[in-house]
Design a protein around this motif. Structure first.
Motif, PDB file in Angstrom:
ATOM      1  N   TYR A   1       0.831  -1.205   0.000  1.00 26.50           N
ATOM      2  CA  TYR A   1       0.000   0.000   0.000  1.00 26.50           C
ATOM      3  C   TYR A   1       0.869   1.260   0.000  1.00 26.50           C
ATOM      4  CZ  TYR A   1      -3.848   3.112   1.176  1.00 26.50           C
ATOM      5  OH  TYR A   1      -4.772   4.123   1.160  1.00 26.50           O
ATOM      6  N   ARG A   2       1.953   1.251   0.779  1.00 29.48           N
ATOM      7  CA  ARG A   2       2.826   2.436   0.856  1.00 29.48           C
ATOM      8  C   ARG A   2       3.733   2.576  -0.350  1.00 29.48           C
ATOM      9  NH1 ARG A   2       4.261   1.103   6.759  1.00 29.48           N
ATOM     10  NH2 ARG A   2       2.479   1.978   7.824  1.00 29.48           N
ATOM     11  N   CYS A   3       4.196   1.445  -0.892  1.00 33.88           N
ATOM     12  CA  CYS A   3       5.236   1.505  -1.924  1.00 33.88           C
ATOM     13  C   CYS A   3       4.731   1.329  -3.357  1.00 33.88           C
ATOM     14  CB  CYS A   3       6.292   0.440  -1.639  1.00 33.88           C
ATOM     15  SG  CYS A   3       7.101   0.645  -0.048  1.00 33.88           S
ATOM     16  N   HIS A   4       3.736   0.494  -3.565  1.00 29.82           N
ATOM     17  CA  HIS A   4       3.365   0.109  -4.929  1.00 29.82           C
ATOM     18  C   HIS A   4       1.978   0.553  -5.371  1.00 29.82           C
ATOM     19  CE1 HIS A   4       6.994  -2.247  -5.193  1.00 29.82           C
ATOM     20  NE2 HIS A   4       6.673  -2.870  -4.077  1.00 29.82           N
ATOM     21  N   ARG A   5       1.182   1.072  -4.462  1.00 30.77           N
ATOM     22  CA  ARG A   5      -0.166   1.499  -4.832  1.00 30.77           C
ATOM     23  C   ARG A   5      -0.069   2.709  -5.759  1.00 30.77           C
ATOM     24  NH1 ARG A   5      -3.032   5.494  -2.872  1.00 30.77           N
ATOM     25  NH2 ARG A   5      -5.264   5.483  -3.145  1.00 30.77           N
ATOM     26  N   PRO A   6      -0.735   2.659  -6.901  1.00 30.69           N
ATOM     27  CA  PRO A   6      -0.697   3.814  -7.815  1.00 30.69           C
ATOM     28  C   PRO A   6      -1.183   5.084  -7.114  1.00 30.69           C
ATOM     29  CG  PRO A   6      -1.677   1.914  -8.889  1.00 30.69           C
ATOM     30  CD  PRO A   6      -1.503   1.541  -7.444  1.00 30.69           C
ATOM     31  N   GLN A   7      -0.496   6.171  -7.368  1.00 28.83           N
ATOM     32  CA  GLN A   7      -0.755   7.431  -6.672  1.00 28.83           C
ATOM     33  C   GLN A   7      -2.170   7.956  -6.906  1.00 28.83           C
ATOM     34  OE1 GLN A   7       1.972  10.514  -7.761  1.00 28.83           O
ATOM     35  NE2 GLN A   7       1.166  11.960  -6.259  1.00 28.83           N
ATOM     36  N   HIS A   8      -2.692   7.829  -8.082  1.00 27.30           N
ATOM     37  CA  HIS A   8      -4.002   8.395  -8.418  1.00 27.30           C
ATOM     38  C   HIS A   8      -5.114   7.343  -8.425  1.00 27.30           C
ATOM     39  CE1 HIS A   8      -2.088  12.161  -9.308  1.00 27.30           C
ATOM     40  NE2 HIS A   8      -1.225  11.539 -10.093  1.00 27.30           N
ATOM     41  N   LEU A   9      -4.866   6.209  -7.806  1.00 24.17           N
ATOM     42  CA  LEU A   9      -5.848   5.127  -7.818  1.00 24.17           C
ATOM     43  C   LEU A   9      -7.191   5.559  -7.222  1.00 24.17           C
ATOM     44  CD1 LEU A   9      -6.462   2.141  -8.419  1.00 24.17           C
ATOM     45  CD2 LEU A   9      -5.658   1.627  -6.099  1.00 24.17           C
ATOM     46  N   SER A  10      -7.169   6.241  -6.093  1.00 21.80           N
ATOM     47  CA  SER A  10      -8.427   6.656  -5.446  1.00 21.80           C
ATOM     48  C   SER A  10      -9.236   7.584  -6.336  1.00 21.80           C
ATOM     49  CB  SER A  10      -8.134   7.349  -4.114  1.00 21.80           C
ATOM     50  OG  SER A  10      -7.536   6.449  -3.224  1.00 21.80           O
ATOM     51  N   GLY A  11      -8.575   8.536  -6.971  1.00 21.88           N
ATOM     52  CA  GLY A  11      -9.274   9.463  -7.864  1.00 21.88           C
ATOM     53  C   GLY A  11      -9.873   8.773  -9.066  1.00 21.88           C
ATOM     54  N   VAL A  12      -9.119   7.852  -9.643  1.00 20.63           N
ATOM     55  CA  VAL A  12      -9.608   7.109 -10.809  1.00 20.63           C
ATOM     56  C   VAL A  12     -10.798   6.234 -10.417  1.00 20.63           C
ATOM     57  CG1 VAL A  12      -9.001   5.312 -12.478  1.00 20.63           C
ATOM     58  CG2 VAL A  12      -7.398   7.178 -12.016  1.00 20.63           C
ATOM     59  N   VAL A  13     -10.679   5.539  -9.283  1.00 22.45           N
ATOM     60  CA  VAL A  13     -11.772   4.671  -8.827  1.00 22.45           C
ATOM     61  C   VAL A  13     -13.028   5.501  -8.547  1.00 22.45           C
ATOM     62  CG1 VAL A  13     -12.542   3.177  -6.930  1.00 22.45           C
ATOM     63  CG2 VAL A  13     -10.309   2.812  -7.977  1.00 22.45           C
ATOM     64  N   CYS A  14     -12.874   6.648  -7.880  1.00 26.16           N
ATOM     65  CA  CYS A  14     -14.035   7.515  -7.600  1.00 26.16           C
ATOM     66  C   CYS A  14     -14.685   7.994  -8.895  1.00 26.16           C
ATOM     67  CB  CYS A  14     -13.616   8.700  -6.744  1.00 26.16           C
ATOM     68  SG  CYS A  14     -13.400   8.272  -5.016  1.00 26.16           S
ATOM     69  N   ALA A  15     -13.875   8.408  -9.844  1.00 27.61           N
ATOM     70  CA  ALA A  15     -14.425   8.870 -11.126  1.00 27.61           C
ATOM     71  C   ALA A  15     -15.184   7.750 -11.826  1.00 27.61           C
ATOM     72  CB  ALA A  15     -13.303   9.401 -12.019  1.00 27.61           C
ATOM     73  N   LEU A  16     -14.608   6.553 -11.847  1.00 25.56           N
ATOM     74  CA  LEU A  16     -15.287   5.417 -12.483  1.00 25.56           C
ATOM     75  C   LEU A  16     -16.582   5.061 -11.760  1.00 25.56           C
ATOM     76  CD1 LEU A  16     -12.243   3.108 -13.319  1.00 25.56           C
ATOM     77  CD2 LEU A  16     -13.639   4.440 -14.933  1.00 25.56           C
TER      78      LEU A  16
END
Length: 189
Positions: A23-38
């Motif tokens: 979660y700290r090292c490999h999670r894509p930085q904009h994942l939350s924003g992309v998931v919310c938009a989708l």
């Protein structure tokens, strides 16, 4: 939309607890924003489809679209939300003694619990009413939906107040403290 976002938040919190290094090292930085938009796009598409079919008085298509919406919401999105919250609660209660932002987990757990208690009956009412099977009065169903819509500020206030021996504080301070703990924990990690 509330169910979709609660599911995403629950899964993300669960991933941060079960796989903290990833979660700290490999999670894509904009994942939350992309998931919310989708999720917003999915929600708008589902509601637009159901509304247009039902407003066009195409009874059979309206029923099928309502069934599809119900299946999407309560067969596809609700189980991962419930499972990830159960995992989250078990992990926090039985986990290590290091400092964890427990208030945020309590808030998420309470939000999910009240969502399931109040929105599931309301959604079931709408679904069964459309199929001509009324199981409760519409006033009760709408009351449950209204309670769910207004309960989150009280959850935030009570979680913070109970931690401080029920002292009197403003709702704004309660919001800040709930989310401040996460920010402090993230920065110190």
């Amino acid at each position: 939309m509330g169910l979709y976002l609660l599911t995403a938040i629950s899964i993300e919190r669960c991933a941060s607890i079960l796989c903290p290094l990833w979660y700290r090292c490999h999670r894509p930085q904009h994942l939350s924003g992309v998931v919310c938009a989708l999720l917003w796009v999915l929600s708008v598409a589902v509601i637009a489809t159901v509304t247009s079919l039902c407003l066009l008085h195409k009874h059979e298509l309206c029923q099928k679209s309502l069934i599809s919406m119900f299946v999407l919401s309560f067969v596809i999105f609700a189980p991962p939300m419930v499972i990830s919250n159960v995992i989250l609660v078990i992990k926090v209660l039985c986990g290590s003694k290091r400092r964890q932002p427990k208030r945020l987990y309590i808030v998420i757990f309470l939000n999910v619990t009240f969502f399931l208690l109040f929105v599931v009956p309301f959604s079931s009412f709408l679904f069964l009413q459309q199929l001509s099977y009324p199981v409760m009065s519409s006033q009760i169903a709408f009351l449950l939906a209204c309670i769910n819509s207004s309960i989150n500020p009280f959850i935030y206030f009570l979680v913070v107040s109970c931690r401080r021996r029920c002292s009197l504080m403003s709702l704004q301070v309660a919001f800040r403290r709930v989310f401040e703990e996460t920010a402090v924990t993230t920065v110190s990690s």
